[in-house]
Design a protein around this motif. Structure first.
Motif, PDB file in Angstrom:
ATOM      1  N   GLN A  83       0.824  -1.205   0.000  1.00  0.00           N
ATOM      2  CA  GLN A  83       0.000   0.000   0.000  1.00  0.00           C
ATOM      3  C   GLN A  83       0.859   1.256   0.000  1.00  0.00           C
ATOM      4  O   GLN A  83       0.555   2.227  -0.697  1.00  0.00           O
ATOM      5  CB  GLN A  83      -0.930   0.006   1.209  1.00  0.00           C
ATOM      6  N   THR A  84       1.947   1.254   0.775  1.00  0.00           N
ATOM      7  CA  THR A  84       2.852   2.401   0.817  1.00  0.00           C
ATOM      8  C   THR A  84       3.513   2.618  -0.537  1.00  0.00           C
ATOM      9  O   THR A  84       3.611   3.743  -1.019  1.00  0.00           O
ATOM     10  CB  THR A  84       3.915   2.208   1.910  1.00  0.00           C
ATOM     11  N   GLY A  85       3.969   1.540  -1.152  1.00  0.00           N
ATOM     12  CA  GLY A  85       4.573   1.644  -2.477  1.00  0.00           C
ATOM     13  C   GLY A  85       3.592   2.150  -3.516  1.00  0.00           C
ATOM     14  O   GLY A  85       3.926   2.978  -4.369  1.00  0.00           O
ATOM     15  N   SER A  86       2.352   1.669  -3.445  1.00  0.00           N
ATOM     16  CA  SER A  86       1.321   2.115  -4.381  1.00  0.00           C
ATOM     17  C   SER A  86       1.015   3.598  -4.188  1.00  0.00           C
ATOM     18  O   SER A  86       0.897   4.349  -5.163  1.00  0.00           O
ATOM     19  CB  SER A  86       0.061   1.281  -4.191  1.00  0.00           C
ATOM     20  N   LEU A  87       0.884   4.026  -2.947  1.00  0.00           N
ATOM     21  CA  LEU A  87       0.606   5.438  -2.665  1.00  0.00           C
ATOM     22  C   LEU A  87       1.774   6.325  -3.084  1.00  0.00           C
ATOM     23  O   LEU A  87       1.572   7.393  -3.667  1.00  0.00           O
ATOM     24  CB  LEU A  87       0.305   5.625  -1.172  1.00  0.00           C
ATOM     25  N   PHE A  88       3.004   5.876  -2.836  1.00  0.00           N
ATOM     26  CA  PHE A  88       4.183   6.638  -3.248  1.00  0.00           C
ATOM     27  C   PHE A  88       4.229   6.784  -4.769  1.00  0.00           C
ATOM     28  O   PHE A  88       4.517   7.865  -5.291  1.00  0.00           O
ATOM     29  CB  PHE A  88       5.465   5.967  -2.746  1.00  0.00           C
ATOM     30  N   THR A  89       3.924   5.718  -5.473  1.00  0.00           N
ATOM     31  CA  THR A  89       3.902   5.768  -6.936  1.00  0.00           C
ATOM     32  C   THR A  89       2.828   6.736  -7.427  1.00  0.00           C
ATOM     33  O   THR A  89       3.065   7.516  -8.353  1.00  0.00           O
ATOM     34  CB  THR A  89       3.653   4.367  -7.517  1.00  0.00           C
TER      35      THR A  89
END
Length: 185
Positions: free
Chosen positions: A6-12
């Protein structure tokens, strides 16, 4: 693991938003002179400075409407048509002001097309990072007992699809009154 995903998706998604904003600003700045020049011969001198706003103003308003609709998981067909119309106008006005070579025409069309492509990808990122509002499927098959006939795995003995009675299938296949639309026999 789920929080890392989720963090990676939000950062992207945030990175896509920043890049889309930078590309849109650079696009607007790069075609500003071409848009001013296209209005220069036919417009009063004090209005020419504001001419690019007539192209990118509706584009920005429609873009914000699309972003809002994406956040609420709704479609924005009208706003997309406005964005496409004004992107096309910006592209055509810039290509008309460019020298008559393939490289110059392509280079003059690139900023408006790049801004549109980045914006579309931003909207895609927003719709991907938000979970769907409706978890249950829209259409459900009625239970077989409610139809008055038991249906086996997929099809009944008469070849009727699951969830439908023989009478319902006949009603769909039966001709109405022998007339076709638009013809009086």
């Amino acid at each position: 693991m789920a929080t890392l995903l989720q963090t990676g998706s939000l950062f992207t998604a945030v990175l896509v938003a920043v890049i889309a904003a930078v590309v849109s600003i650079l696009s607007g700045l790069s075609i500003c002179d071409a848009l001013r020049h296209s209005a220069g011969l036919h417009t009063a001198r004090d209005v020419v400075g504001w001419w690019p706003l007539l192209i990118y103003g509706p584009w920005m308003v429609a873009s914000l409407s699309i972003l809002r609709s994406a956040l609420h998981q709704r479609r924005a067909l009208h706003s997309w048509s406005i964005v496409l119309l004004f992107s096309t106008l910006a592209t055509l006005l810039c290509v008309a002001q460019a020298p008559r070579t393939l490289a110059a025409g392509t280079a003059s069309a690139l900023p408006a097309v790049a801004a549109l492509a980045c914006f579309q990808q931003l909207v895609r990122q927003i719709t991907l990072t938000r979970p769907p509002r409706q978890a249950a499927p829209r259409h459900r098959n009625p239970p077989a007992s409610a139809l008055g006939q038991t249906v086996t795995a997929g099809r009944s003995q008469e070849g009727v699809a699951r969830g439908y009675s023989v009478e319902e299938k006949r009603a769909v296949r039966a001709p109405s009154s022998g007339r076709r639309f638009g013809y009086d026999a």
